[in-house]
Design a protein around this motif. Structure first.
Motif, mmCIF file in Angstrom:
data_model
loop_
_atom_site.group_PDB
_atom_site.id
_atom_site.type_symbol
_atom_site.label_atom_id
_atom_site.label_comp_id
_atom_site.label_asym_id
_atom_site.label_seq_id
_atom_site.Cartn_x
_atom_site.Cartn_y
_atom_site.Cartn_z
ATOM 1 N N ALA A 27 0.838 -1.205 0.000
ATOM 2 C CA ALA A 27 0.000 0.000 0.000
ATOM 3 C C ALA A 27 0.867 1.246 0.000
ATOM 4 N N GLN A 28 0.321 2.311 -0.555
ATOM 5 C CA GLN A 28 1.002 3.609 -0.451
ATOM 6 C C GLN A 28 -0.022 4.693 -0.183
ATOM 7 N N ILE A 29 0.442 5.679 0.585
ATOM 8 C CA ILE A 29 -0.384 6.855 0.850
ATOM 9 C C ILE A 29 -0.451 7.695 -0.423
ATOM 10 N N LEU A 30 -1.622 8.235 -0.688
ATOM 11 C CA LEU A 30 -1.784 9.196 -1.787
ATOM 12 C C LEU A 30 -2.069 10.556 -1.171
ATOM 13 N N ALA A 31 -1.177 11.522 -1.417
ATOM 14 C CA ALA A 31 -1.425 12.907 -0.957
ATOM 15 C C ALA A 31 -1.762 13.713 -2.212
ATOM 16 N N GLY A 32 -0.832 14.583 -2.690
ATOM 17 C CA GLY A 32 -1.115 15.345 -3.925
ATOM 18 C C GLY A 32 -0.976 14.493 -5.181
ATOM 19 N N GLY A 33 -0.246 13.389 -5.064
ATOM 20 C CA GLY A 33 -0.085 12.464 -6.191
ATOM 21 C C GLY A 33 0.933 12.896 -7.236
ATOM 22 N N THR A 34 1.635 14.016 -7.024
ATOM 23 C CA THR A 34 2.533 14.519 -8.081
ATOM 24 C C THR A 34 3.822 13.693 -8.217
ATOM 25 N N ASP A 35 4.190 12.951 -7.182
ATOM 26 C CA ASP A 35 5.275 11.978 -7.321
ATOM 27 C C ASP A 35 4.698 10.591 -7.588
ATOM 28 N N LEU A 36 3.652 10.260 -6.856
ATOM 29 C CA LEU A 36 3.130 8.893 -6.901
ATOM 30 C C LEU A 36 2.497 8.551 -8.254
ATOM 31 N N ILE A 37 1.686 9.428 -8.794
ATOM 32 C CA ILE A 37 0.960 9.077 -10.026
ATOM 33 C C ILE A 37 1.926 8.903 -11.214
ATOM 34 N N ILE A 104 9.270 25.629 -6.470
ATOM 35 C CA ILE A 104 8.913 24.227 -6.728
ATOM 36 C C ILE A 104 7.990 24.102 -7.939
ATOM 37 N N GLY A 105 8.372 23.243 -8.866
ATOM 38 C CA GLY A 105 7.537 22.859 -10.012
ATOM 39 C C GLY A 105 6.974 24.039 -10.774
ATOM 40 N N SER A 106 5.645 24.082 -10.837
ATOM 41 C CA SER A 106 4.912 25.136 -11.544
ATOM 42 C C SER A 106 3.699 25.451 -10.685
ATOM 43 N N ALA A 113 0.926 19.603 -4.889
ATOM 44 C CA ALA A 113 2.043 19.004 -4.151
ATOM 45 C C ALA A 113 2.029 19.416 -2.684
ATOM 46 N N THR A 114 2.143 18.436 -1.795
ATOM 47 C CA THR A 114 2.131 18.714 -0.354
ATOM 48 C C THR A 114 3.558 18.687 0.199
ATOM 49 N N ILE A 115 3.723 19.367 1.324
ATOM 50 C CA ILE A 115 5.045 19.382 1.960
ATOM 51 C C ILE A 115 5.344 18.000 2.566
ATOM 52 N N ALA A 126 14.729 16.980 -2.924
ATOM 53 C CA ALA A 126 13.480 17.585 -2.420
ATOM 54 C C ALA A 126 13.762 19.011 -1.947
ATOM 55 N N ASP A 127 13.080 19.977 -2.540
ATOM 56 C CA ASP A 127 13.430 21.380 -2.262
ATOM 57 C C ASP A 127 13.093 21.844 -0.855
ATOM 58 N N SER A 128 12.088 21.223 -0.225
ATOM 59 C CA SER A 128 11.736 21.719 1.112
ATOM 60 C C SER A 128 12.741 21.250 2.171
ATOM 61 N N ALA A 188 19.405 28.541 -2.283
ATOM 62 C CA ALA A 188 19.681 28.664 -3.722
ATOM 63 C C ALA A 188 19.376 27.335 -4.380
ATOM 64 N N LYS A 189 18.659 27.414 -5.488
ATOM 65 C CA LYS A 189 18.361 26.200 -6.261
ATOM 66 C C LYS A 189 18.971 26.391 -7.636
ATOM 67 N N HIS A 190 19.943 25.556 -7.952
ATOM 68 C CA HIS A 190 20.571 25.671 -9.268
ATOM 69 C C HIS A 190 19.857 24.731 -10.227
#
Ligand SMILES: Cc1cc2nc3c(=O)[nH]c(=O)nc-3n(C[C@H](O)[C@H](O)[C@H](O)COP(=O)(O)OP(=O)(O)OC[C@H]3O[C@@H](n4cnc5c(N)ncnc54)[C@H](O)[C@@H]3O)c2cc1C
Length: 305
Positions: A27-37, A104-106, A113-115, A126-128, A188-190
């Protein structure tokens, strides 16, 4: 094509933990799904698509933001990056989190996307993570029987795609301590393009100055995307603590931060390039953190006079 899975939508945390434990490993938790889906389609780090998907978005209170001056900021696991950007409380008290979230992303990704998902996905990029670690933040994990434990974000990352979550555990909240007077911080994010890009290198820096003397009494340096986990570098921090910060010690700390990394070469950049970028960005981040710490000092002195 994706494989079939069973979808669950528990209404309480205890129900979600029970399901997670019952289908342990499947099983996996589904939050925003932006990594999982996307992972269901493409696979990731050898992870297998789950047979059971547990959506936690119907569990109350997991999207709450709260703040007190004594205990700091609490973010529910389901707080999305756009919630952080739009929160007046965070804008006023932790503007750095607004800055980091904006990278992060767009807009569309930040709306989903959740923290919590950003940390649980456990990507070294992971940026956070770097800024949460620099701020000495903790995560609360809740398991079956409502058993809770608290870990520093630093301890939560175990390797690419691997976190400290035990079977049946869900990350429920993140706590960020209050920011002390005379602290300044920056991230800083390069990237190779301006948006929709994960970090080639990420560097968070924090400095705290002694009022009046401007001596550095605390320094934290955390590098993302250059080791199996986000990497705090105490050896580099030690070169700054107790000193008046100048060109020379900022250069030494930046070189020490780069030396502690173990970057890989991939499509985004070679190991050598990453190493050089850590040095460059670490110095810039420390310079900005120093400047911000001084501004805070000035503001506080103004208020007091
Ligand atoms: C186009 C695109 C651009 C992106 N850009 C960036 C970027 O710039 N920076 C960046 O850092 N990331 C980026 N990402 C990655 C992703 O958006 C983030 O990592 C996001 O924060 C994941 O959160 P989520 O809620 O969507 O997690 P999900 O996809 O729902 O979950 C991610 C993983 O964490 C687990 N999980 C989620 N929440 C919990 C919880 N509370 N407890 C236990 N396990 C949990 C899930 O089971 C899953 O394994 C990007 C993704 C895409 C598709």
């Amino acid at each position: 094509m994706i494989d079939d899975f069973e979808y669950h939508s528990p209404k309480s945390l205890s129900e979600a933990c029970k399901l997670l434990k019952k289908y342990n490993g499947k099983a996996q938790i589904l939050a925003g799904g932006t990594d999982l889906i996307p992972m269901l389609y493409h696979g990731h780090h050898g992870r297998r698509a789950p047979k059971h998907m547990i959506n936690i978005k119907n569990i109350p209170k997991l999207n709450e933001i709260s703040f007190t001056e004594t205990s700091g900021l609490t973010l529910g696991a389901l707080v999305r990056f756009n919630d952080i950007i739009l929160s007046k409380t965070i804008q006023n008290n932790y503007p750095i989190l607004v800055e980091v979230s904006s990278r992060i992303g767009s807009h569309q990704i930040r709306n989903l996307a959740t923290i919590g998902g950003n940390l649980c996905n456990a990507a070294p990029s992971a940026d956070s993570a770097p800024i949460l670690i620099a701020l000495d933040s903790t995560v609360t994990l809740t398991g079956p029987g409502s058993k809770k434990r608290t870990l520093r974000v630093e301890e939560f990352f175990k390797g690419p795609g691997k976190s400290a979550l035990k079977p049946g555990e869900i990350l429920t909240r993140i706590t960020v301590p209050p920011i002390k007077p005379n602290m300044g911080m920056a991230y800083a994010k390069h990237t190779t393009r301006k948006a929709l890009e994960i970090a080639v290198v990420g560097v968070a820096g924090l400095v705290q100055l002694e009022p009046d003397t401007d001596k550095c009494i605390e320094a934290r340096i955390v590098v993302g995307a250059c080791a199996p986990t986000p990497l705090r570098v105490p050896a580099a921090e030690a070169l700054l603590k107790g000193k008046i910060l100048n060109e020379h010690n900022l250069d030494s700390a930046s070189a020490a931060a780069a030396a502690a990394t173990a970057p890989i070469s991939d499509v985004r950049g070679s190991a050598d390039y990453r190493y050089d970028m850590v040095k460059v960005h670490c110095k810039r981040v420390l310079e900005l953190a120093l400047q911000r710490a001084k501004v805070r000092t000035d503001l506080i002195n103004d208020v007091g006079s």
